[in-house]
Design an enzyme around this catalytic site. Structure first.
Site, PDB file in Angstrom:
ATOM      1  N   GLU A 277       0.832  -1.212   0.000  1.00 53.89           N
ATOM      2  CA  GLU A 277       0.000   0.000   0.000  1.00 53.89           C
ATOM      3  C   GLU A 277       0.865   1.260   0.000  1.00 53.89           C
ATOM      4  O   GLU A 277       0.551   2.233  -0.696  1.00 53.89           O
ATOM      5  CB  GLU A 277      -0.938   0.012   1.217  1.00 53.89           C
ATOM      6  CG  GLU A 277      -1.955  -1.132   1.258  1.00 53.89           C
ATOM      7  CD  GLU A 277      -2.883  -1.134   0.057  1.00 53.89           C
ATOM      8  OE1 GLU A 277      -3.175  -0.063  -0.498  1.00 53.89           O
ATOM      9  OE2 GLU A 277      -3.311  -2.236  -0.349  1.00 53.89           O
ATOM     10  N   GLU A 354      -0.223  -2.385  -9.790  1.00 57.15           N
ATOM     11  CA  GLU A 354      -0.128  -3.452  -8.791  1.00 57.15           C
ATOM     12  C   GLU A 354       1.259  -4.095  -8.809  1.00 57.15           C
ATOM     13  O   GLU A 354       1.834  -4.367  -7.756  1.00 57.15           O
ATOM     14  CB  GLU A 354      -1.211  -4.506  -9.002  1.00 57.15           C
ATOM     15  CG  GLU A 354      -2.620  -4.025  -8.704  1.00 57.15           C
ATOM     16  CD  GLU A 354      -2.767  -3.459  -7.302  1.00 57.15           C
ATOM     17  OE1 GLU A 354      -2.171  -4.001  -6.360  1.00 57.15           O
ATOM     18  OE2 GLU A 354      -3.451  -2.433  -7.162  1.00 57.15           O
ATOM     19  N   ASP A 358       3.846  -4.125  -5.752  1.00 58.23           N
ATOM     20  CA  ASP A 358       4.457  -5.383  -5.304  1.00 58.23           C
ATOM     21  C   ASP A 358       5.979  -5.267  -5.319  1.00 58.23           C
ATOM     22  O   ASP A 358       6.654  -5.693  -4.381  1.00 58.23           O
ATOM     23  CB  ASP A 358       4.032  -6.549  -6.216  1.00 58.23           C
ATOM     24  CG  ASP A 358       2.641  -7.077  -5.858  1.00 58.23           C
ATOM     25  OD1 ASP A 358       2.094  -6.651  -4.818  1.00 58.23           O
ATOM     26  OD2 ASP A 358       2.107  -7.910  -6.621  1.00 58.23           O
TER      27      ASP A 358
HETATM   28 ZN   LIG Z   1      -2.597  -2.735  -4.683  1.00 62.30          ZN
END
Ligand SMILES: [Zn+2]
Length: 412
Positions: A277, A354, A358
């Protein structure tokens, strides 16, 4: 172009959209029984895997039923001039165009909500219950409905009334005022969502001092990220499914962890999720998404302003007296293919983000606990481990579990 032609174009858009959507669902369903990739063998044991298969099939069939039902109703409503009928009801009591529009949308929204409630009741209390996810009580279900309606009336109704008022005094230039209004609204919602809206539905408590809080502080300090607002939300009030999200920016930025997440994951895994996040924030994804949504809204409002004064829009829906609200509905139906395309692009960007988040978590923390947390979260929500590529391309805002794990395992 005649109103009849436009009417057929609207029907064609609806039907083609529906067919493409159902074809994708069917394609995805054909791969429910594909062998599980070996990287994901340890996600489910044999019984859980059987259960996840049953869950996928149930949701697929139920989705087919609800979407077909709503498609048939929409077509009947259009073919039998339902909008004209509702418009006449609103007009028979009032003369002010803003009030007429509010009554009109009120009837449409409440009508469709009443029709869809049995389906959402069944989903919550039969399907989710059967698979052990449901924690919603009947009381929470009813209260959620009421609160949802009130929000719709005050927020939705307020914004709609203002936009029509802008249209009344500035004509086709209304889009600039409407854009300013929605921009301010979007920014306020982004900043204060956790303070204004969430408390209506959930309890949030600051994360207790102790082991987990210390581990999180150690991590955020190590990457120079100031974060004092970490909240735990009672997601377990509705479902066993777990989640975590980031909201706000500047001094209002905060991380919200579901109590179910804290239950299901080890501390290290939670820190890894949080690192992901933080990655979204540091990589400026939050600001990008906000800016993109403001620009897209402006563009849509501008295109709307070109067409809204054309009576053809209202006539296409069989309504004799042209109005802003009927034009808005016709425009919404005609605009669907364009919003499909923008949603494809936004999903693609979101999947890219994303990976970046990551990678950020891998670089600044560790890959392993993020991998194990993603596996646990997939297992606990019985998610589909073998989705079809085309389905992922259209619907997924996140890469698949397999793709994310492969990426996390790559040497940095
Ligand atoms: Zn995410």
């Amino acid at each position: 172009m005649t109103a009849t032609t436009l009417f057929y174009i609207i029907l064609a858009i609806l039907i083609v959209n529906f067919i493409i959507d159902k074809a994708l669902d069917a394609l995805n369903a054909k791969h429910f029984n594909d062998p599980i990739p070996h990287e994901l063998q340890d996600v489910y044991d044999e019984t859980e895997y059987k259960k996840s298969q049953a869950y996928k099939k149930t949701n697929y069939k139920f989705g087919l039923l609800t979407s077909s039902f709503s498609m048939v109703l929409t077509l009947i409503f259009l073919i039998f001039d339902g909008f004209e009928y509702v418009d006449n009801i609103a007009r028979s009591y009032f003369e002010n165009p803003i009030i007429i529009a509010l009554i009109f949308f009120g009837i449409i929204m409440i009508g469709s909500d009443i029709l869809s409630t049995p389906f959402s009741y069944y989903r919550t209390f039969v399907i989710e219950e059967r698979f052990g996810f449901n924690k919603t009580t009947k009381k929470t279900f009813v209260m959620d409905k009421i609160k949802g309606w009130l929000m719709m009336v005050f927020l939705g109704g307020g914004i709609l009334a203002l936009i029509i008022w802008f249209y009344q005094f500035s004509g086709d230039n209304f889009w600039l005022y409407a854009w300013a209004l929605t921009t301010v609204f979007t920014i306020i919602m982004n900043m204060f969502y956790a303070k204004l809206i969430v408390p209506l539905f959930n309890k949030q408590t600051p994360l207790d001092a102790g082991g987990l809080r210390d581990k999180i502080s150690n991590y955020t300090n190590s990457v120079g990220f100031k974060l004092d607002k970490i909240f735990v939300i009672d997601g377990s009030k509705r479902s066993t499914k777990a989640n975590a999200y980031f909201s706000g920016f500047g001094s209002e930025k905060r991380v919200t962890l579901f109590d179910t997440l804290i239950n299901d994951l080890e501390d290290e895994e939670i820190v890894a999720v949080l690192a992901h996040e933080v990655g979204h924030y540091k990589k400026k994804h939050i600001i990008f998404n906000l800016t993109a949504s403001i620009i897209l809204t402006g563009l849509t409002l501008y295109i709307l302003s070109i067409f809204i004064s054309n009576p053809l829009l209202s006539h296409a829906l069989g309504v004799d007296i042209p109005s802003f609200h009927i034009g808005l509905i016709a425009f919404g139906l005609l605009y669907a293919p364009i919003s499909e395309v923008t949603s494809l692009i936004m999903n693609w960007i979101s999947r890219t983000f994303e990976y970046q988040a990551d990678n950020y978590a891998k670089k600044t923390y560790k890959a392993q606990p993020l991998i194990s947390s993603l596996k646990k979260l997939s297992k606990n929500s019985l998610s589909n481990l073998t989705p079809h590529k085309a389905y992922v391309f259209v619907h997924y805002s996140h890469p698949t579990l397999l793709e994310r794990i492969k990426n996390l395992k790559l040497k940095a």
